[in-house]
Design a protein around this motif. Structure first.
Motif, mmCIF file in Angstrom:
data_model
loop_
_atom_site.group_PDB
_atom_site.id
_atom_site.type_symbol
_atom_site.label_atom_id
_atom_site.label_comp_id
_atom_site.label_asym_id
_atom_site.label_seq_id
_atom_site.Cartn_x
_atom_site.Cartn_y
_atom_site.Cartn_z
ATOM 1 N N LYS A 16 40.556 14.428 69.418
ATOM 2 C CA LYS A 16 39.227 14.101 68.948
ATOM 3 C C LYS A 16 38.209 14.733 69.792
ATOM 4 C CE LYS A 16 40.629 9.545 67.421
ATOM 5 N NZ LYS A 16 40.632 8.132 67.905
ATOM 6 N N GLY A 17 38.748 15.315 71.202
ATOM 7 C CA GLY A 17 37.726 15.917 71.938
ATOM 8 C C GLY A 17 37.149 15.170 73.094
ATOM 9 N N LEU A 18 36.863 15.758 74.474
ATOM 10 C CA LEU A 18 36.409 15.030 75.344
ATOM 11 C C LEU A 18 35.076 14.340 75.359
ATOM 12 C CD1 LEU A 18 37.044 13.868 78.420
ATOM 13 C CD2 LEU A 18 35.886 16.111 79.057
ATOM 14 N N ALA A 72 40.971 10.648 80.147
ATOM 15 C CA ALA A 72 40.173 9.884 79.387
ATOM 16 C C ALA A 72 40.906 9.243 78.196
ATOM 17 C CB ALA A 72 38.893 10.864 78.807
ATOM 18 N N ALA A 73 41.847 9.665 77.674
ATOM 19 C CA ALA A 73 42.618 9.382 76.285
ATOM 20 C C ALA A 73 43.409 8.086 76.863
ATOM 21 C CB ALA A 73 43.498 10.355 75.821
ATOM 22 N N GLY A 101 50.351 4.229 75.394
ATOM 23 C CA GLY A 101 50.043 5.537 75.472
ATOM 24 C C GLY A 101 51.216 6.572 75.268
ATOM 25 N N THR A 102 51.679 6.557 74.052
ATOM 26 C CA THR A 102 52.837 7.360 73.646
ATOM 27 C C THR A 102 52.502 8.625 73.696
ATOM 28 O OG1 THR A 102 52.304 7.284 71.387
ATOM 29 C CG2 THR A 102 54.047 5.500 72.245
ATOM 30 N N ASP A 103 53.094 9.868 73.410
ATOM 31 C CA ASP A 103 52.672 11.246 73.588
ATOM 32 C C ASP A 103 51.925 11.495 72.183
ATOM 33 O OD1 ASP A 103 54.071 11.705 76.005
ATOM 34 O OD2 ASP A 103 55.875 12.685 74.890
ATOM 35 N N GLU A 104 52.252 11.037 70.922
ATOM 36 C CA GLU A 104 51.722 11.064 69.948
ATOM 37 C C GLU A 104 50.419 10.506 69.866
ATOM 38 O OE1 GLU A 104 54.764 9.387 69.942
ATOM 39 O OE2 GLU A 104 55.823 11.018 69.502
ATOM 40 N N ARG A 105 50.211 9.370 70.435
ATOM 41 C CA ARG A 105 48.974 8.683 70.388
ATOM 42 C C ARG A 105 47.933 9.187 71.460
ATOM 43 N NH1 ARG A 105 50.390 2.314 70.213
ATOM 44 N NH2 ARG A 105 50.526 2.070 67.972
ATOM 45 N N ALA A 138 48.013 12.501 72.170
ATOM 46 C CA ALA A 138 47.575 13.723 71.569
ATOM 47 C C ALA A 138 46.685 13.579 70.615
ATOM 48 C CB ALA A 138 49.035 14.366 70.951
ATOM 49 N N ALA A 139 46.716 12.428 69.816
ATOM 50 C CA ALA A 139 45.614 12.121 68.715
ATOM 51 C C ALA A 139 44.461 11.715 69.420
ATOM 52 C CB ALA A 139 46.158 10.924 67.947
#
Length: 198
Positions: A61-63, A38-39, A50-54, A56-57
């Motif tokens: 926010k939650g599914l 979803a992210a 889609g970096t690891d940081e982005r 994760a951010a």
């Protein structure tokens, strides 16, 4: 009343499935849960790498929040432009919908001829790409009905199945794709070794 475009329908059905399965269900994307997928979709549609940081951010926010963003739809340009929306976003959502379905024990959908038509259209691109990787051998794609597609010389590898299954195989979802691989043994081995994932 006309049916919604393929990308909208696949988006809504995928969102329903994500909500049903929850954030930690598996997908066919190695190492990704439903939250990761979803992210990825949210970031892709908003042109953010889609970096690891982005990732994760977004996941933080939650599914439910990610599903809400997906249900809001894609930005107008380019994802909702006629012609592009089906080929670009429709294929993306078709493949990722199957990533979630197949990883959670749901089999092929047999009631969607429009998905098979879209998948067959995309196999032209992916088949050509796979054939380049297995040169000097050729690749033939065969669906149950209609003319086959051949890339390169005859007598190479032959991949048979429904168009959506061929699309899954050619996009790297080999274990989940219900296909039959036949033909020249060296060509078959070359196709099995080729990195066709997208």
């Amino acid at each position: 009343m006309s049916s919604p475009p393929i990308d909208m329908r696949e988006r809504e059905e995928l969102c329903d499935l994500l909500a049903e399965l929850g954030p930690d269900a598996p997908t066919l994307c190695e190492g990704w849960t439903t939250s990761d997928l979803a992210a990825h979709l949210v970031l892709r549609e908003h042109f953010k790498l889609g970096t690891d940081e982005r990732m994760a951010a977004e996941k933080a926010k939650g599914l439910p929040a990610l599903i809400d963003r997906l249900r809001d739809g894609a930005p107008l340009v380019p994802w909702r432009l006629p012609g592009l929306r089906t080929l670009m976003n429709g294929v993306e959502y078709l493949i990722h919908h199957e990533d979630v379905r197949r990883a959670n024990g749901l089999g092929p959908r047999t009631d969607r001829p429009d998905l098979d038509a879209l998948a067959w259209r995309m196999t032209g691109f992916l088949g050509r790409r796979a054939a380049r990787q297995i040169r000097p051998y050729g690749l033939e794609l065969r669906r149950p009905e209609g003319e086959p597609r051949r890339f390169g010389p005859a007598g190479g590898a032959v991949l048979q199945g429904e168009p959506t299954e061929l699309l899954l195989y050619l996009s790297g979802r080999r274990e989940a794709a219900e296909v039959r691989l036949a033909g020249d043994a060296d060509a078959v081995a070359a196709l099995r070794d080729a990195n066709t994932g997208v």
